[in-house]
Design a protein around this motif. Structure first.
Motif, short mmCIF file in Angstrom:
data_model
loop_
_atom_site.label_atom_id
_atom_site.label_comp_id
_atom_site.label_asym_id
_atom_site.label_seq_id
_atom_site.Cartn_x
_atom_site.Cartn_y
_atom_site.Cartn_z
N ASN A 1 9.71 -18.05 56.03
CA ASN A 1 9.53 -16.60 55.91
C ASN A 1 10.05 -15.90 57.17
OD1 ASN A 1 8.64 -13.98 55.73
ND2 ASN A 1 6.52 -14.50 55.25
N SER A 2 11.18 -15.23 57.04
CA SER A 2 11.80 -14.60 58.22
C SER A 2 10.98 -13.42 58.73
CB SER A 2 13.23 -14.15 57.89
OG SER A 2 13.22 -13.24 56.81
N HIS A 3 10.13 -12.87 57.85
CA HIS A 3 9.37 -11.67 58.23
C HIS A 3 8.22 -11.98 59.18
CE1 HIS A 3 11.45 -9.34 55.10
NE2 HIS A 3 11.47 -10.51 54.49
N THR A 4 7.77 -13.24 59.15
CA THR A 4 6.66 -13.61 60.03
C THR A 4 7.09 -14.70 61.02
OG1 THR A 4 5.94 -15.20 58.35
CG2 THR A 4 4.88 -13.04 58.32
N PRO B 1 14.13 -4.33 55.43
CA PRO B 1 15.24 -4.78 56.29
C PRO B 1 16.37 -5.47 55.55
CG PRO B 1 13.49 -6.42 56.34
CD PRO B 1 13.04 -5.33 55.36
N HIS B 2 16.25 -5.62 54.19
CA HIS B 2 17.18 -6.50 53.45
C HIS B 2 18.50 -5.82 53.13
CE1 HIS B 2 13.13 -8.15 52.48
NE2 HIS B 2 13.74 -9.27 52.74
N LEU B 3 19.24 -5.51 54.17
CA LEU B 3 20.51 -4.82 53.97
C LEU B 3 21.62 -5.78 53.54
CD1 LEU B 3 20.73 -1.82 54.47
CD2 LEU B 3 21.73 -2.29 56.71
N TYR C 1 9.36 -10.90 43.09
CA TYR C 1 8.23 -11.31 43.92
C TYR C 1 8.43 -10.74 45.33
CZ TYR C 1 4.51 -13.85 46.08
OH TYR C 1 3.35 -14.14 46.75
N HIS C 2 9.58 -11.06 45.93
CA HIS C 2 9.87 -10.59 47.29
C HIS C 2 10.78 -9.37 47.18
CE1 HIS C 2 10.12 -10.95 51.58
NE2 HIS C 2 11.43 -11.09 51.57
N ASP C 3 10.56 -8.39 48.04
CA ASP C 3 11.15 -7.06 47.90
C ASP C 3 12.50 -6.98 48.62
OD1 ASP C 3 11.37 -4.35 47.44
OD2 ASP C 3 9.85 -3.77 48.92
N ARG D 1 16.84 -16.04 45.82
CA ARG D 1 16.77 -16.40 47.24
C ARG D 1 17.20 -15.17 48.02
NH1 ARG D 1 18.59 -21.83 48.02
NH2 ARG D 1 18.12 -23.03 46.18
N ASP D 2 16.41 -14.71 48.98
CA ASP D 2 16.91 -13.56 49.75
C ASP D 2 17.59 -14.00 51.03
OD1 ASP D 2 14.36 -12.19 51.81
OD2 ASP D 2 14.35 -14.14 50.86
N ASP D 3 17.18 -15.15 51.60
CA ASP D 3 17.94 -15.62 52.76
C ASP D 3 18.04 -17.14 52.83
OD1 ASP D 3 15.28 -15.90 53.44
OD2 ASP D 3 15.31 -14.40 55.04
ZN LIG Z 1 12.91 -11.12 53.08
#
Ligand SMILES: [Zn+2]
Length: 325
Positions: free
Chosen positions: A58-61, A131-133, A197-199, A271-273
């Protein structure tokens, strides 16, 4: 004294000296895998790029391990997403990098503040925009151009390589944009809807005319509470959502639960990242990731994605990206 403080003191004495000898590759440090891939593409073999955030994490945490301070101390430049995604990493970088080394925030430089999106998982009162640009190819182009300009400033001999490899990347990103626009026509406009699920697709949705119905994951990146799940089930019924999209990085039984209660299908592979395939394979790249996500969305919603299916995802520079495992 902590190890980190020792490193930063030791380096204080040698800042300003040229860190790189002639012919050595520029040492670039970054965070999430999609950025690692974009930067490697622009570097065209003149740089070595290290991504610090392991895939599936999890890149956010994410808290960087102490070993990251060595990467920062040796870096010629540090690229992060910014938009407050990697605050602990930025803090460690600022403390341990050489004083003449820049920390460049690619997302922050690509997105003017009035264009920030705040939403379900990134509410305005928390002060952290979504932040998901990088999931929007039109912004990924801006990332690549910024990387090109920074690398050219540090390594003017590489100007031609950086210019040409960026042009190649931009052409590929534009081909992705065109493929999405063509394939999404197979869906009626009112079915271009996302409940994920993930934004991670807010900017994509704005650019490509999709509607983000909502996101399941609350702002603390935990699973939703039973009460929140009841609310989500109501929302899925009310909005007649047909498909809910889960995430590889955040596996959750909640999707199954909502699916069972509402009859909505759940597709839990976005998959976001987290890049598809293995390092060295063509799809293990920013382009492979985005192709996978958008063809998965369009096909799951009942459309067809022939342009995305046949998109060439080979990207230059892939051999020079090191992904944390
Ligand atoms: Zn993310």
């Amino acid at each position: 004294m902590t190890a980190t403080a020792a490193v930063s003191l030791a380096l204080g004495g040698c800042s300003g000296e040229p860190a790189r000898k002639d012919g050595e590759k520029l040492r670039v440090v970054t965070t999430v895998a999609p950025l690692t891939s974009i930067i490697a593409s622009v570097g065209g073999g003149r740089i070595e790029v290290d991504g610090l955030v392991p895939e599936g994490v999890n890149s956010h945490t994410f808290e960087p391990p102490p070993s990251a301070s060595r990467s920062f101390a040796n870096a010629d430049v540090i690229f992060i997403n910014g938009l407050k995604l990697e605050d602990p990493t930025r803090e460690l970088a600022d403390r341990t990098k050489r004083s003449d080394v820049a920390v460049v925030e690619l997302g922050t430089s690509a997105l003017p503040e009035p264009d920030y999106i705040f939403d379900f998982s990134f509410p305005k009162e928390d002060g952290k925009p979504n932040p998901h640009l990088w999931t929007d190819p039109t912004y990924a182009v801006k990332y690549a151009e910024k990387v090109r300009d920074v690398l050219t400033g540090l390594d003017p001999d590489g100007a031609t390589v950086y210019r040409e490899s960026t042009a190649t990347f931009v052409a590929q990103a534009n081909a992705l944009t065109e493929a999405i626009r063509a394939d999404q026509e197979s869906l009626p406009a009112d079915q271009r809807e996302l409940l994920t699920y993930h934004d991670a697709y807010a900017y994509f949705a704005r650019t490509f005319g999709w509607r983000v119905v909502g996101a399941i994951q609350p702002r603390n990146f935990e699973d939703p509470t039973p009460r929140e799940i009841v609310g989500l089930i109501d929302q899925v019924r009310r909005e007649e959502v047909k498909v809910i999209f889960g995430s590889e990085v955040f596996p959750s039984r909640v999707l199954e639960q909502i699916g069972k209660a509402t009859g909505a299908r759940y597709v839990d592979v976005l998959r976001d990242d987290d890049l598809p395939g293995k390092p060295g394979e063509p799809e293990h790249s920013w382009l492979g990731l985005m192709r996978f996500d958008y063809l998965t969305m369009i096909e799951a919603l009942g459309g067809s994605a022939p342009r995305l299916r046949t998109l060439d995802v080979n990207q230059a520079g892939a051999d020079h990206a090191r992904y944390a495992q």
